[in-house]
Design a protein around this motif. Structure first.
Motif, short mmCIF file in Angstrom:
data_model
loop_
_atom_site.label_atom_id
_atom_site.label_comp_id
_atom_site.label_asym_id
_atom_site.label_seq_id
_atom_site.Cartn_x
_atom_site.Cartn_y
_atom_site.Cartn_z
N LEU A 137 -11.51 9.33 3.73
CA LEU A 137 -12.39 9.81 2.85
C LEU A 137 -13.91 9.63 2.90
O LEU A 137 -14.19 8.18 2.91
CB LEU A 137 -11.61 9.34 1.64
CG LEU A 137 -10.19 9.64 1.37
CD1 LEU A 137 -10.13 8.95 -0.07
CD2 LEU A 137 -10.25 11.58 1.27
N GLU B 163 -18.88 4.37 -3.01
CA GLU B 163 -17.85 3.73 -3.59
C GLU B 163 -18.14 3.30 -4.60
O GLU B 163 -18.77 2.33 -4.47
CB GLU B 163 -17.02 2.21 -2.05
CG GLU B 163 -16.13 2.70 -1.69
CD GLU B 163 -15.92 1.54 -0.23
OE1 GLU B 163 -14.91 0.87 -0.57
OE2 GLU B 163 -16.09 2.12 0.41
N GLU C 104 -3.30 6.78 7.42
CA GLU C 104 -4.35 8.45 5.99
C GLU C 104 -5.76 8.44 6.32
O GLU C 104 -6.14 7.96 7.23
CB GLU C 104 -4.99 7.34 4.77
CG GLU C 104 -5.47 5.89 4.65
CD GLU C 104 -5.26 5.88 2.76
OE1 GLU C 104 -4.66 5.43 2.29
OE2 GLU C 104 -6.41 5.50 2.65
N LYS D 39 0.66 -1.28 -0.04
CA LYS D 39 0.03 0.03 0.25
C LYS D 39 0.80 1.51 -0.08
O LYS D 39 0.21 2.63 -0.43
CB LYS D 39 -1.08 0.13 0.96
CG LYS D 39 -1.79 -1.84 0.90
CD LYS D 39 -3.14 -0.87 1.85
CE LYS D 39 -3.76 -1.91 2.04
NZ LYS D 39 -4.68 -2.69 0.79
N GLU E 42 -7.33 2.08 -3.80
CA GLU E 42 -6.93 1.12 -3.69
C GLU E 42 -6.46 1.29 -5.28
O GLU E 42 -7.35 0.94 -5.51
CB GLU E 42 -6.57 0.20 -3.22
CG GLU E 42 -8.43 -0.58 -3.65
CD GLU E 42 -8.64 -1.88 -2.64
OE1 GLU E 42 -7.31 -2.63 -2.31
OE2 GLU E 42 -9.82 -3.03 -3.05
P1 ATP Z 1 -9.61 -5.30 -0.03
O1 ATP Z 1 -10.62 -6.24 0.42
O2 ATP Z 1 -11.05 -3.90 -1.06
O3 ATP Z 1 -9.22 -5.76 -1.49
P2 ATP Z 1 -7.62 -4.12 1.16
O4 ATP Z 1 -7.83 -4.73 1.93
O5 ATP Z 1 -6.91 -3.99 -0.25
O6 ATP Z 1 -9.69 -4.55 0.59
P3 ATP Z 1 -8.63 -1.46 0.87
O7 ATP Z 1 -9.16 -1.26 -0.79
O8 ATP Z 1 -7.42 -0.43 0.54
O9 ATP Z 1 -8.37 -1.67 1.37
O10 ATP Z 1 -9.38 -0.53 2.50
C1 ATP Z 1 -11.00 -1.73 2.58
C2 ATP Z 1 -12.06 -0.67 2.00
O11 ATP Z 1 -11.64 0.21 3.77
C3 ATP Z 1 -12.46 -0.06 1.47
O12 ATP Z 1 -12.84 -0.38 0.59
C4 ATP Z 1 -13.55 0.62 1.35
O13 ATP Z 1 -14.17 0.69 2.28
C5 ATP Z 1 -12.60 1.32 2.73
N1 ATP Z 1 -11.31 2.58 2.88
C6 ATP Z 1 -10.01 2.64 2.99
N2 ATP Z 1 -9.61 3.62 2.68
C7 ATP Z 1 -10.21 4.29 3.49
C8 ATP Z 1 -10.32 6.25 3.48
N3 ATP Z 1 -9.00 6.83 3.29
N4 ATP Z 1 -11.68 6.60 3.98
C9 ATP Z 1 -12.56 5.93 3.48
N5 ATP Z 1 -12.61 3.80 3.68
C10 ATP Z 1 -11.68 3.63 3.41
#
Ligand code: ATP
Length: 423
Positions: free
Chosen positions: A194, A198, A191, A107, A289
Motif C-alpha cells: 500500500l 502512515e 500482501e 498477522k 496492523e
Molecule cells: P511494528 O514494528 O510496527 O510492530 P510489525 O512487525 O508488527 O511492525 P507491520 O506493522 O505489519 O509489522 O509492518 C511494519 C511496517 O512495514 C509498517 O509500519 C509499514 O511501514 C510497512 N508495511 C507493512 N505492511 C505494508 C503494506 N501492505 N504496504 C506498505 N507498507 C507496509
C-alpha cells in the motif's frame, strides 16, 4: 488504589507519570521499571512474563489494578491467568485476554478478522511450508514491492518489503523452510503493498463502548529522511496534521466501529488499548496492523495531551462504563524525540552516565533504557530517553524538545534532528 504497571520503557514511565497524578492512586509500582519510574513509585524486579512471581508481588503489595505495557504478556495470556486464579480474579487488568491478543500475536488472525468484518486492508494470502508453491504463484500475481510478514511476534523485525520478485521468492523460502524468524515465520502473510503515508489511531475499549485518543505519527527509521534500519521509534508527534476531521470520521466509521462490533460478534472480550496502524492511500484509511497495547514513543505524545484522570478511565474500562467518561484533550500539540545509544538498533554500549537532566526547562523527559546507579543515571538500553514538549503548533513543540536536548548528553548519544520536518 495501588496500581502496578508492567514494562520498563518510555511508555511505562509515561503511564506511571499519568497514574501518579490521579486522585485515585495511592501507590504506583512498576515492574521492572527504570530510573524514571523509580522517581514516581516503587520498581519491582520482575520479568513481565513471569506470572507466578507477578502474582506474589500483586498479593504482597495489595495491588488493585494492573496495566500491561508490552504485548508479550498479553499474547502469553496474563489477563486469563488473573481471571483463572481465585486470589487474583477481582483485580482489574487493563489489556485484552489471550484470544483477542492474537490480533497482534498473529498477522493471519488479524487479516482474517479484518476480512470477516469488512475492514479496509491490503489484500493478502497466508502460506506455510506445505503450500509454499502457491505462495510463489501468489507473488507472481502481485506488483512490486512485495510485502512478506512473519505471522508471529518478531519484535518489529518480521516484515520484509522487497523490490525484486526473485528476492521475494527466495526470502519466502528462507522464512518458511529455514525459519528465518524462528517459529514466528512458520506461517507467512504475503500482501499487496500500500502506497501512502502512515499514522496511528489509539482506541480505548471496554469491549462494548469505545473512546478514540488523539492520533499520532511515529518515525521508525534510524536515519534522517526516514532512512536506514527500522527501530522501535525515534520520535512522534500528536496530533497528525494531515488527519482532517473528515478523514478522522472515515477512520471511525470504516475502521473503529467495525473493529469494536467485530470483537463483540466474534465473542472476543477486550478491555484495554487498540493501536491501529493505518496508511492513508489517496483519501482512504487502510489498516496495516493491530497492536493490543499503546505504542512507544506514541504514548509519550498522546498521554501528555490527555487531561482526563487516567485511573477513572481504567476503572470505567474494567466496569464496562466507558460511555460515562468524557475525554478531555489538551488542544496543544505534543512532540517527542528519542535519544538513543550510538550504534542502535545494532550493537551499542551501555552504562554511560547521563548528564544534564536537572537543567531541563519546559519539557518532560520520559526514561526508557536508563537506570539509577547510586546517585548517577546510566544508559541500559538502545532507546534511552524521550524528550516531550508542548507547543501551540507542533513546530513550536519540536523546537522546545531540540533546545532541551542540547542540555542532555551521554557518550555516543544519537537522535534524529528531523522529527516532524516532513509534514
Ligand atoms: P511494528 O514494528 O510496527 O510492530 P510489525 O512487525 O508488527 O511492525 P507491520 O506493522 O505489519 O509489522 O509492518 C511494519 C511496517 O512495514 C509498517 O509500519 C509499514 O511501514 C510497512 N508495511 C507493512 N505492511 C505494508 C503494506 N501492505 N504496504 C506498505 N507498507 C507496509
Amino acid at each position: 488504589m495501588n496500581i502496578l504497571v508492567l514494562g520498563s520503557g518510555g511508555r511505562e514511565h509515561t503511564f506511571a507519570w499519568k497514574i501518579a497524578q490521579s486522585k485515585h492512586c495511592k501507590n504506583v509500582f512498576v515492574a521492572p521499571g527504570n530510573s524514571g519510574t523509580s522517581a514516581l513509585g516503587k520498581n519491582l524486579d520482575l520479568n513481565v512474563n513471569d506470572f507466578e512471581n507477578i502474582k506474589k508481588a500483586v498479593l504482597k503489595h495489595q495491588i488493585d489494578m494492573v496495566i500491561v505495557g508490552p504485548e508479550d504478556p498479553l499474547v502469553n495470556g496474563i489477563h486469563d491467568f488473573f481471571l483463572n486464579d481465585e486470589e487474583l480474579k477481582q483485580i482489574h487488568v487493563i489489556g485484552p485476554q489471550k484470544e483477542a491478543a492474537q490480533l497482534e500475536g498473529s498477522k493471519e488472525f488479524a487479516k482474517e478478522f479484518m476480512y470477516r468484518h469488512n475492514i479496509p486492508t491490503a489484500k493478502y494470502q497466508s502460506f506455510t511450508k506445505d503450500n509454499l508453491d502457491q505462495g510463489i504463484m501468489f507473488l507472481d500475481t502481485l506488483e512490486p514491492p512485495y510485502v512478506l510478514k512473519a505471522d508471529g511476534l518478531a519484535a518489529g523485525k518480521g516484515v520484509l518489503i522487497l523490490e525484486d520478485l526473485d528476492e521475494a521468492k527466495s526470502e519466502l523460502k528462507n522464512m518458511l523452510l529455514d525459519a528465518k524468524f524462528g517459529q514466528a515465520s512458520s506461517k507467512v502473510v504475503v500482501e499487496e503493498f500500500l502506497d501512502g503515508i502512515e499514522l496511528s489511531c489509539f482506541v480505548l475499549t471496554d469491549g462494548k463502548n469505545y473512546k478514540i485518543l488523539p492520533t499520532a505519527k511515529d518515525y521508525k527509521r534510524i536515519g534522517e529522511g526516514d532512512t536506514g534500519l527500522n527501530t522501535g521509534g525515534m520520535g512522534a508527534i500528536s496530533p497528525v496534521p494531515f488527519a482532517t476531521r473528515e478523514f478522522l470520521d472515515k477512520i471511525e466509521n470504516k475502521i473503529v466501529k467495525p473493529t469494536i462490533k467485530g470483537l463483540k460478534k466474534d465473542n472476543l472480550p477486550y478491555n484495554g488499548f487498540i493501536f491501529i496502524g493505518l496508511i492513508k492511500v489517496g483519501d482512504e484509511p487502510k489498516v496495516i496492523e493491530y497492536n493490543v497495547r499503546m505504542g512507544d514513543p506514541e504514548t509519550e505524545v498522546v498521554f501528555p495531551r490527555l487531561k482526563t484522570d487516567i485511573v477513572e478511565i481504567f476503572t470505567a474500562i474494567s466496569k464496562q462504563t466507558l460511555s460515562d467518561i468524557k475525554l478531555e484533550i489538551d488542544s496543544r500539540a505534543a512532540t517527542t524525540v528519542m535519544l538513543v545509544s550510538g550504534g542502535y538498533p545494532e550493537a551499542y554500549e551501555k552504562g554511560k552516565e547521563i548528564y544534564g537532566l536537572d537543567e531541563i526547562e519546559d519539557s518532560l523527559v520520559f526514561h526508557a533504557g536508563a537506570q539509577r546507579q547510586n546517585d548517577r543515571i546510566v544508559t541500559t538500553g538502545g532507546r534511552v530517553l524521550a524528550v516531550t514538549s508542548y507547543g501551540n503548533t507542533y513546530r513550536e513543540a519540536i523546537k522546545k524538545s531540540y533546545q532541551n536536548i542540547n542540555k542532555i548528553c551521554f557518550d555516543k548519544m544519537y537522535y534524529r534532528k528531523d522529527i516532524g520536518f516532513d509534514l
